[in-house]
Design a protein around this motif. Structure first.
Motif, PDB file in Angstrom:
ATOM      1  N   SER A   1      25.535  74.762  42.501  1.00  0.00           N
ATOM      2  CA  SER A   1      26.434  74.776  41.340  1.00  0.00           C
ATOM      3  C   SER A   1      27.894  74.872  41.777  1.00  0.00           C
ATOM      4  N   ALA A   2      28.176  75.635  42.835  1.00  0.00           N
ATOM      5  CA  ALA A   2      29.552  75.755  43.327  1.00  0.00           C
ATOM      6  C   ALA A   2      30.070  74.413  43.834  1.00  0.00           C
ATOM      7  N   VAL A   3      29.232  73.686  44.564  1.00  0.00           N
ATOM      8  CA  VAL A   3      29.626  72.372  45.085  1.00  0.00           C
ATOM      9  C   VAL A   3      29.831  71.382  43.936  1.00  0.00           C
ATOM     10  N   SER A   4      28.916  71.388  42.982  1.00  0.00           N
ATOM     11  CA  SER A   4      29.040  70.476  41.838  1.00  0.00           C
ATOM     12  C   SER A   4      30.277  70.798  41.005  1.00  0.00           C
ATOM     13  N   ASN A   5      30.541  72.073  40.798  1.00  0.00           N
ATOM     14  CA  ASN A   5      31.730  72.452  40.043  1.00  0.00           C
ATOM     15  C   ASN A   5      33.011  72.034  40.741  1.00  0.00           C
ATOM     16  N   ALA A   6      32.948  71.863  42.066  1.00  0.00           N
ATOM     17  CA  ALA A   6      34.118  71.451  42.850  1.00  0.00           C
ATOM     18  C   ALA A   6      34.315  69.936  42.844  1.00  0.00           C
ATOM     19  N   GLY A   7      33.398  69.193  42.224  1.00  0.00           N
ATOM     20  CA  GLY A   7      33.559  67.745  42.121  1.00  0.00           C
ATOM     21  C   GLY A   7      32.694  66.925  43.040  1.00  0.00           C
ATOM     22  N   ALA A   8      31.915  67.586  43.897  1.00  0.00           N
ATOM     23  CA  ALA A   8      30.974  66.880  44.765  1.00  0.00           C
ATOM     24  C   ALA A   8      29.571  67.009  44.149  1.00  0.00           C
ATOM     25  N   LEU A   9      28.529  66.651  44.903  1.00  0.00           N
ATOM     26  CA  LEU A   9      27.166  66.760  44.382  1.00  0.00           C
ATOM     27  C   LEU A   9      26.427  67.856  45.119  1.00  0.00           C
ATOM     28  N   GLY A  10      26.038  68.902  44.395  1.00  0.00           N
ATOM     29  CA  GLY A  10      25.256  69.975  44.971  1.00  0.00           C
ATOM     30  C   GLY A  10      23.770  69.685  44.850  1.00  0.00           C
ATOM     31  N   LEU A  11      23.012  70.059  45.882  1.00  0.00           N
ATOM     32  CA  LEU A  11      21.565  69.872  45.880  1.00  0.00           C
ATOM     33  C   LEU A  11      20.868  71.208  46.118  1.00  0.00           C
ATOM     34  N   ILE A  12      19.842  71.473  45.326  1.00  0.00           N
ATOM     35  CA  ILE A  12      18.960  72.613  45.552  1.00  0.00           C
ATOM     36  C   ILE A  12      17.929  72.192  46.589  1.00  0.00           C
ATOM     37  N   GLY A  13      17.769  72.981  47.642  1.00  0.00           N
ATOM     38  CA  GLY A  13      16.777  72.660  48.669  1.00  0.00           C
ATOM     39  C   GLY A  13      15.436  73.277  48.319  1.00  0.00           C
TER      40      GLY A  13
END
Length: 314
Positions: free
Chosen positions: A31-43
């Motif tokens: 969620s932190a990565v996605s909120n920053a404008g990139a794509l976050g992935l749950i492993g």
């Protein structure tokens, strides 16, 4: 505003994907990565099905931006994981360590965007033929499980770019914006980054492991356990045990016994730096501090633009 095939495919601001790593990438990091404008992935590789559902729901609550789930196809409970992903209406799935034909069609029927991790141009073509929307071309500099080909990212990216028409995401050994630019100059449309995000404040990996990564120097990681599943590890007592076993010609069965159960959790999640399996990439030597994921994204993009503004376009 930057726009290309990857930002459009995933509806993100920057063509940066945070890798779905076992014991490191839960909902907080994604969620932190996605909120920053990139794509976050749950492993999902280190999660039981009910734990995966919990992380997906918490990630939805923490961000209104796109995020996805990484699913290693060789792991148990794949059917349950995929069912949960579908039930929870996850829109993006990255698959790895298996045949993309098995699940790509099913996921795409549900309106899910699918990317598959490959280690060769041959497997990239198979992923394209299976209907994948993108491929992650991962060089053997990467941490964790690796392809047997041992092809470097610098060679793999142009080879895969020539082999497929779908978007190509570069991975393996990338931790800076300069490297990101180089990968895109070679034909990648974006990058997937793991080790750098292991050393984020939001990563669920143990602080002792993060600190060991920051201290790593050249040559401190090597590919190991090639008789079973090749994996890049940070050198420690467990690594030396495996190395000694391999030198005396240990069988695959002996190596499986040495690996045992929970070895990766012991090292990366619980912080046992002697007896645990410490999966990390060669790019660890370029990582010098632990910082928030959003700062990592900003730093990567700033470095990328600094190179781009010198007059070279990608």
């Amino acid at each position: 505003m930057f726009s290309n095939s990857i930002t459009k495919l995933f509806n993100i601001e920057f063509p940066i994907i945070q890798a779905g790593m076992v014991w490191a990438s839960g909902w907080k990091l994604a969620s932190a990565v996605s909120n920053a404008g990139a794509l976050g992935l749950i492993g999902s590789g280190s999660m039981y099905p009910d734990v995966l559902r919990e992380h997906i729901r918490k990630c939805k609550a923490a961000t209104d931006k796109p995020f996805g789930v990484n699913v290693p196809l060789m792991y148990p409970d794949i059917d349950k994981h995929m069912q949960i992903i579908i039930e929870e209406d996850v829109k993006i799935v990255f698959t790895s360590a298996g045949n993309p034909k098995t699940w790509t069609g099913i996921l795409k029927e549900k309106g899910i965007t699918v990317a598959h991790v490959v280690s060769s141009s041959k497997f990239a073509k198979k992923a394209e033929d299976a209907g994948c929307d993108a491929v992650v071309a991962e060089g053997f500099e990467a941490g964790g499980h690796n392809g047997r080909e041992e092809t470097t990212t610098f060679v793999l990216i142009p080879a895969v770019r020539d082999a497929v028409k779908i978007p190509v995401i570069a991975a393996g050994g990338i931790a800076t914006g300069r490297q990101m630019f180089a990968a895109m100059a070679l034909g990648a449309d974006g990058v997937q980054i793991g080790s750098r995000f292991v050393c984020s404040e939001e990563a669920s990996s143990h602080l002792s492991f993060k600190q060991a990564v920051v201290k790593a120097e050249e040559g401190d990681t090597l590919l190991s356990m090639k008789k079973i599943v090749p994996v890049r590890l940070l050198k420690n007592h467990f690594f030396e045990e495996v190395k000694d076993a391999e030198l005396r010609g240990a069988t695959a069965e002996e190596l499986h016994q040495l690996l045992g159960r929970g070895r990766a959790k012991r090292g990366m999640f619980e912080g046992n730096l002697d007896e645990g399996e410490l999966e990390i990439g060669q790019s660890s030597i370029l990582i010098h501090e632990i910082k928030p994921a959003a700062e990592i994204v900003k730093e990567l993009w700033r470095e990328f633009l600094e190179v781009k503004e010198k007059g070279i376009n990608v």
